[in-house]
Design a protein around this motif. Structure first.
Motif, PDB file in Angstrom:
ATOM      1  N   ALA A   1      34.326  31.944  54.720  1.00  0.00           N
ATOM      2  CA  ALA A   1      34.759  33.335  54.618  1.00  0.00           C
ATOM      3  C   ALA A   1      35.472  33.635  53.309  1.00  0.00           C
ATOM      4  CB  ALA A   1      35.675  33.676  55.788  1.00  0.00           C
ATOM      5  N   GLY A   2      35.773  32.624  52.533  1.00  0.00           N
ATOM      6  CA  GLY A   2      36.480  32.825  51.269  1.00  0.00           C
ATOM      7  C   GLY A   2      36.219  31.672  50.317  1.00  0.00           C
ATOM      8  N   PHE A   3      36.769  31.810  49.120  1.00  0.00           N
ATOM      9  CA  PHE A   3      36.538  30.800  48.081  1.00  0.00           C
ATOM     10  C   PHE A   3      37.079  29.438  48.490  1.00  0.00           C
ATOM     11  CE2 PHE A   3      38.111  28.466  44.371  1.00  0.00           C
ATOM     12  CZ  PHE A   3      36.904  28.248  43.717  1.00  0.00           C
ATOM     13  N   TRP A   4      38.315  29.376  48.960  1.00  0.00           N
ATOM     14  CA  TRP A   4      38.924  28.089  49.280  1.00  0.00           C
ATOM     15  C   TRP A   4      38.289  27.450  50.503  1.00  0.00           C
ATOM     16  CZ3 TRP A   4      40.863  25.704  45.523  1.00  0.00           C
ATOM     17  CH2 TRP A   4      41.513  26.392  44.503  1.00  0.00           C
ATOM     18  N   LEU A   5      37.811  28.260  51.412  1.00  0.00           N
ATOM     19  CA  LEU A   5      37.065  27.698  52.536  1.00  0.00           C
ATOM     20  C   LEU A   5      35.731  27.121  52.065  1.00  0.00           C
ATOM     21  CD1 LEU A   5      37.785  30.349  55.295  1.00  0.00           C
ATOM     22  CD2 LEU A   5      38.758  28.060  55.071  1.00  0.00           C
TER      23      LEU A   5
ATOM     24  N   GLY B   1      22.132  19.776  52.475  1.00  0.00           N
ATOM     25  CA  GLY B   1      22.060  20.618  53.666  1.00  0.00           C
ATOM     26  C   GLY B   1      23.435  20.960  54.207  1.00  0.00           C
ATOM     27  N   ALA B   2      24.324  19.965  54.242  1.00  0.00           N
ATOM     28  CA  ALA B   2      25.679  20.204  54.740  1.00  0.00           C
ATOM     29  C   ALA B   2      26.440  21.134  53.800  1.00  0.00           C
ATOM     30  CB  ALA B   2      26.417  18.879  54.900  1.00  0.00           C
ATOM     31  N   ALA B   3      26.299  20.930  52.501  1.00  0.00           N
ATOM     32  CA  ALA B   3      26.987  21.798  51.540  1.00  0.00           C
ATOM     33  C   ALA B   3      26.489  23.232  51.683  1.00  0.00           C
ATOM     34  CB  ALA B   3      26.773  21.292  50.117  1.00  0.00           C
TER      35      ALA B   3
ATOM     36  N   VAL C   1      35.348  25.742  49.066  1.00  0.00           N
ATOM     37  CA  VAL C   1      35.728  24.472  48.432  1.00  0.00           C
ATOM     38  C   VAL C   1      35.945  23.411  49.505  1.00  0.00           C
ATOM     39  CG1 VAL C   1      37.518  23.332  47.063  1.00  0.00           C
ATOM     40  CG2 VAL C   1      36.694  25.592  46.397  1.00  0.00           C
ATOM     41  N   GLY C   2      36.609  23.790  50.578  1.00  0.00           N
ATOM     42  CA  GLY C   2      36.789  22.858  51.695  1.00  0.00           C
ATOM     43  C   GLY C   2      35.468  22.446  52.310  1.00  0.00           C
ATOM     44  N   GLY C   3      34.526  23.378  52.385  1.00  0.00           N
ATOM     45  CA  GLY C   3      33.190  23.067  52.885  1.00  0.00           C
ATOM     46  C   GLY C   3      32.460  22.075  52.005  1.00  0.00           C
ATOM     47  N   PHE C   4      32.671  22.174  50.701  1.00  0.00           N
ATOM     48  CA  PHE C   4      32.065  21.209  49.783  1.00  0.00           C
ATOM     49  C   PHE C   4      32.592  19.805  50.072  1.00  0.00           C
ATOM     50  CE2 PHE C   4      32.320  18.728  45.872  1.00  0.00           C
ATOM     51  CZ  PHE C   4      30.982  18.684  45.524  1.00  0.00           C
ATOM     52  N   PHE C   5      33.903  19.691  50.277  1.00  0.00           N
ATOM     53  CA  PHE C   5      34.480  18.379  50.567  1.00  0.00           C
ATOM     54  C   PHE C   5      34.050  17.866  51.942  1.00  0.00           C
ATOM     55  CE2 PHE C   5      37.558  19.712  47.264  1.00  0.00           C
ATOM     56  CZ  PHE C   5      37.242  18.708  46.355  1.00  0.00           C
ATOM     57  N   LYS C   6      33.859  18.760  52.889  1.00  0.00           N
ATOM     58  CA  LYS C   6      33.322  18.347  54.191  1.00  0.00           C
ATOM     59  C   LYS C   6      31.918  17.779  54.024  1.00  0.00           C
ATOM     60  CE  LYS C   6      35.583  21.650  57.263  1.00  0.00           C
ATOM     61  NZ  LYS C   6      35.318  22.780  58.161  1.00  0.00           N
ATOM     62  N   ALA C   7      31.132  18.394  53.149  1.00  0.00           N
ATOM     63  CA  ALA C   7      29.765  17.918  52.923  1.00  0.00           C
ATOM     64  C   ALA C   7      29.755  16.534  52.297  1.00  0.00           C
ATOM     65  CB  ALA C   7      29.008  18.903  52.030  1.00  0.00           C
ATOM     66  N   VAL C   8      30.765  16.210  51.512  1.00  0.00           N
ATOM     67  CA  VAL C   8      30.824  14.890  50.874  1.00  0.00           C
ATOM     68  C   VAL C   8      31.094  13.803  51.911  1.00  0.00           C
ATOM     69  CG1 VAL C   8      32.139  13.481  49.245  1.00  0.00           C
ATOM     70  CG2 VAL C   8      31.513  15.803  48.634  1.00  0.00           C
ATOM     71  N   VAL C   9      31.936  14.076  52.908  1.00  0.00           N
ATOM     72  CA  VAL C   9      32.348  13.038  53.843  1.00  0.00           C
ATOM     73  C   VAL C   9      31.668  13.122  55.207  1.00  0.00           C
ATOM     74  CG1 VAL C   9      34.591  12.726  52.741  1.00  0.00           C
ATOM     75  CG2 VAL C   9      34.359  14.339  54.608  1.00  0.00           C
ATOM     76  N   TRP C  10      30.673  13.966  55.404  1.00  0.00           N
ATOM     77  CA  TRP C  10      30.059  14.095  56.715  1.00  0.00           C
ATOM     78  C   TRP C  10      29.454  12.798  57.234  1.00  0.00           C
ATOM     79  CZ3 TRP C  10      25.076  13.057  58.029  1.00  0.00           C
ATOM     80  CH2 TRP C  10      24.154  12.954  56.999  1.00  0.00           C
ATOM     81  N   PRO C  11      28.911  11.889  56.397  1.00  0.00           N
ATOM     82  CA  PRO C  11      28.354  10.656  56.964  1.00  0.00           C
ATOM     83  C   PRO C  11      29.395   9.787  57.668  1.00  0.00           C
ATOM     84  CG  PRO C  11      27.527  10.970  54.752  1.00  0.00           C
ATOM     85  CD  PRO C  11      28.620  11.966  54.960  1.00  0.00           C
TER      86      PRO C  11
END
Length: 61
Positions: free
Chosen positions: A32-36, A22-24, A38-48
């Motif tokens: 808004a872009g590719f690198w954002l 859900g977070a990913a 990728v950053g969102g993917f890493f945010k989804a990994v560490v959200w807990p």
């Protein structure tokens, strides 16, 4: 005797997977872009980590 106290973490894993998915989806879809994305993917990994930190701070533990 060890088998008697064997625990399973499948429910925690399921919760983490659903939260990660859900977070990913949220972070990548709002990027808004590719690198954002990728950053969102890493945010989804560490959200807990942030969730537990804020919960402890709210509960004043």
């Amino acid at each position: 005797m060890k088998d008697k106290f064997k625990s399973s973490s499948s429910s925690g894993s399921c919760f983490y997977f659903l939260g990660f998915f859900g977070a990913a989806y949220y972070f990548i879809s709002t990027a808004a872009g590719f690198w954002l994305g990728v950053g969102g993917f890493f945010k989804a990994v560490v959200w807990p980590v942030f969730f537990v930190y804020e919960a402890f701070r709210f509960l004043e533990i």
